[in-house]
Design a protein around this motif. Sequence first.
Motif, PDB file in Angstrom:
ATOM      1  N   LEU A  26       3.345 -10.034   2.983  1.00  0.00           N
ATOM      2  CA  LEU A  26       2.790  -8.697   2.780  1.00  0.00           C
ATOM      3  C   LEU A  26       3.815  -7.690   3.273  1.00  0.00           C
ATOM      4  CD1 LEU A  26       0.547  -6.668   2.106  1.00  0.00           C
ATOM      5  CD2 LEU A  26      -0.305  -7.001   4.461  1.00  0.00           C
ATOM      6  N   ALA A  27       4.430  -6.974   2.343  1.00  0.00           N
ATOM      7  CA  ALA A  27       5.377  -5.918   2.683  1.00  0.00           C
ATOM      8  C   ALA A  27       4.632  -4.590   2.736  1.00  0.00           C
ATOM      9  CB  ALA A  27       6.495  -5.864   1.653  1.00  0.00           C
ATOM     10  N   ILE A  28       4.900  -3.801   3.765  1.00  0.00           N
ATOM     11  CA  ILE A  28       4.381  -2.443   3.855  1.00  0.00           C
ATOM     12  C   ILE A  28       5.539  -1.506   3.532  1.00  0.00           C
ATOM     13  CG2 ILE A  28       3.207  -0.739   5.268  1.00  0.00           C
ATOM     14  CD1 ILE A  28       1.556  -3.230   4.851  1.00  0.00           C
ATOM     15  N   LEU A  29       5.354  -0.683   2.501  1.00  0.00           N
ATOM     16  CA  LEU A  29       6.409   0.198   2.027  1.00  0.00           C
ATOM     17  C   LEU A  29       6.077   1.650   2.357  1.00  0.00           C
ATOM     18  CD1 LEU A  29       6.971  -1.342  -1.530  1.00  0.00           C
ATOM     19  CD2 LEU A  29       8.176  -1.903   0.587  1.00  0.00           C
ATOM     20  N   GLU A  30       7.116   2.440   2.540  1.00  0.00           N
ATOM     21  CA  GLU A  30       6.965   3.877   2.760  1.00  0.00           C
ATOM     22  C   GLU A  30       6.895   4.562   1.404  1.00  0.00           C
ATOM     23  OE1 GLU A  30       8.993   6.780   5.972  1.00  0.00           O
ATOM     24  OE2 GLU A  30      10.377   5.958   4.487  1.00  0.00           O
ATOM     25  N   GLY A  31       5.822   5.299   1.146  1.00  0.00           N
ATOM     26  CA  GLY A  31       5.660   5.954  -0.142  1.00  0.00           C
ATOM     27  C   GLY A  31       4.904   5.079  -1.116  1.00  0.00           C
ATOM     28  N   ASP A  32       4.919   5.476  -2.374  1.00  0.00           N
ATOM     29  CA  ASP A  32       4.196   4.749  -3.404  1.00  0.00           C
ATOM     30  C   ASP A  32       5.193   4.155  -4.388  1.00  0.00           C
ATOM     31  OD1 ASP A  32       1.649   3.899  -4.208  1.00  0.00           O
ATOM     32  OD2 ASP A  32       1.620   5.332  -5.855  1.00  0.00           O
ATOM     33  N   LEU A  33       4.848   3.018  -4.939  1.00  0.00           N
ATOM     34  CA  LEU A  33       5.740   2.295  -5.847  1.00  0.00           C
ATOM     35  C   LEU A  33       5.098   2.226  -7.221  1.00  0.00           C
ATOM     36  CD1 LEU A  33       8.396   0.675  -6.061  1.00  0.00           C
ATOM     37  CD2 LEU A  33       7.129  -1.357  -5.398  1.00  0.00           C
ATOM     38  N   ASN A  34       5.875   2.557  -8.238  1.00  0.00           N
ATOM     39  CA  ASN A  34       5.388   2.550  -9.600  1.00  0.00           C
ATOM     40  C   ASN A  34       5.503   1.159 -10.201  1.00  0.00           C
ATOM     41  OD1 ASN A  34       5.987   2.850 -12.678  1.00  0.00           O
ATOM     42  ND2 ASN A  34       4.950   4.760 -12.094  1.00  0.00           N
ATOM     43  N   ARG A  35       4.408   0.696 -10.825  1.00  0.00           N
ATOM     44  CA  ARG A  35       4.405  -0.663 -11.383  1.00  0.00           C
ATOM     45  C   ARG A  35       5.461  -0.821 -12.463  1.00  0.00           C
ATOM     46  NH1 ARG A  35       0.654  -3.114 -15.548  1.00  0.00           N
ATOM     47  NH2 ARG A  35       0.657  -5.375 -15.196  1.00  0.00           N
TER      48      ARG A  35
END
Length: 476
Positions: A26-35
Amino acid sequence: MPQLTALDAQFLHFETATNIANIAGLAILEGDLNRADLQALLEQRLPYVPALRRKLAPVPLGLDHPYWEQEDDLDLDYHVREIGLPPPGDDHQLAEQVSRLHARRLDRSHPLWEIYLIHGLSGGRMGLYTKIHHAAVDGIGGADVLAALLDMGPTPAPPPAEEPEHDAPPPGRAEMLARGLARLAGNPAQALRFAARAMPHLDEIPVVSWVPGSGVVAGLARRVAGSGRAPDLPALPAPRTPFSGPISAHRRFAFVSLPLDEVKRVRKGFGVTVNDVVMAVCAGALRRWLAAHGGVPQQPLVAGVPFSLRAVGEDGPGNQVAFMTAPLAVHVDDPVERLHQVREAMQRIKDRFALAPARWLREFSESMPAALMGLASRSAFGLVGQTAPPINVAVSNVPGPQFPLYVCGARLLTHYPVSVITDVSGGVNITAFSYDGSLDIGVVTDRKMVPDAWELAGDLREALDDLLIAEENLPQ
């Protein structure tokens, strides 16, 4: 034309409705990622990641281990999925969603992996859950697969200049059958050769060394061969705990991040290794949990600890890992004495592992007829899990990069392992991954045995605090 090894195939065979062989992160990313951006990145990178572009090609009648068949037309709409958390999108909701995803078996008609983008996480973050079947990679290989999809800066690197390698197609059904029959005919001879080589080392092989009389037989064989003796290990009967026995089909997941500089402070203060500290923290946390749930046993727990068989820089396919057992001193009240006992136990395990390399596990697996492995694996898991499980808990520590990484420009904040529990290894798995100054720990439990995995995750923080206090009180 790669074929699964016997060890790889074991992870397919032991799967049931409750024993699921998914390893994940489970990676927690900063911001939102577009599919769409992630799919575009995967389309560029996947040709260079063999484990993610192969699907199973079974051998007729199960006469041999399956082959891997390259999938040239990956359906990224199937493999890359997205879901959203309802408000407030906190860590507990995220972990609950991961618990459900992790308990689902992968579809064997597709390449054995899935990625989920999890939107709606609080604090301007998002989750990226990636799971892959253990038959395709081990823990180290899984980290390498993830690394192939990451970048060291916000701008994605261009694809490699060289053309990706392509697998030869698997043999046809007739050739598969012929090879399987030839292998079946050679199994008895291979088993005899394995037995002859292993006889002087029976007391060095995990689990086998506990069988009454194994030391006597091994000693006689060594005297005949004129060889020495491996370091002694105490007998390790696993005490019964609330998380011993057959597991259910349901999981609980929780996570915690511990500052790596605090772990290193304990390491330096007591002259041990980072891995020793991680194991001692796990022992302390389990002691706290057991004290609150039925009592602490009067003997050590037995921990299953994976050891990588990969040489430095080696990135071979499939599983190259051995599962060793070690006493975990939960019965010791003093955190410093507990740390020293853990250190001694881990050193003895490493010494024995060096003298008794786990190639024997692979050789033993290869000597078994492929057609019998599935039934044998499931029967053994069921019997051992219901009678006398040899392991109480699985504990693992995977080193990772100490610099920031990015996915499609989004910075990776933390990465929590999500690993495997089974009837044999117990209803708790604690796996740590060090990344960018943090020790990120994922806790997987059986929902019926340990309903609140967050309690155990909190106990890990408390156990490290105990060691930090002890380090502060060391004489100057």
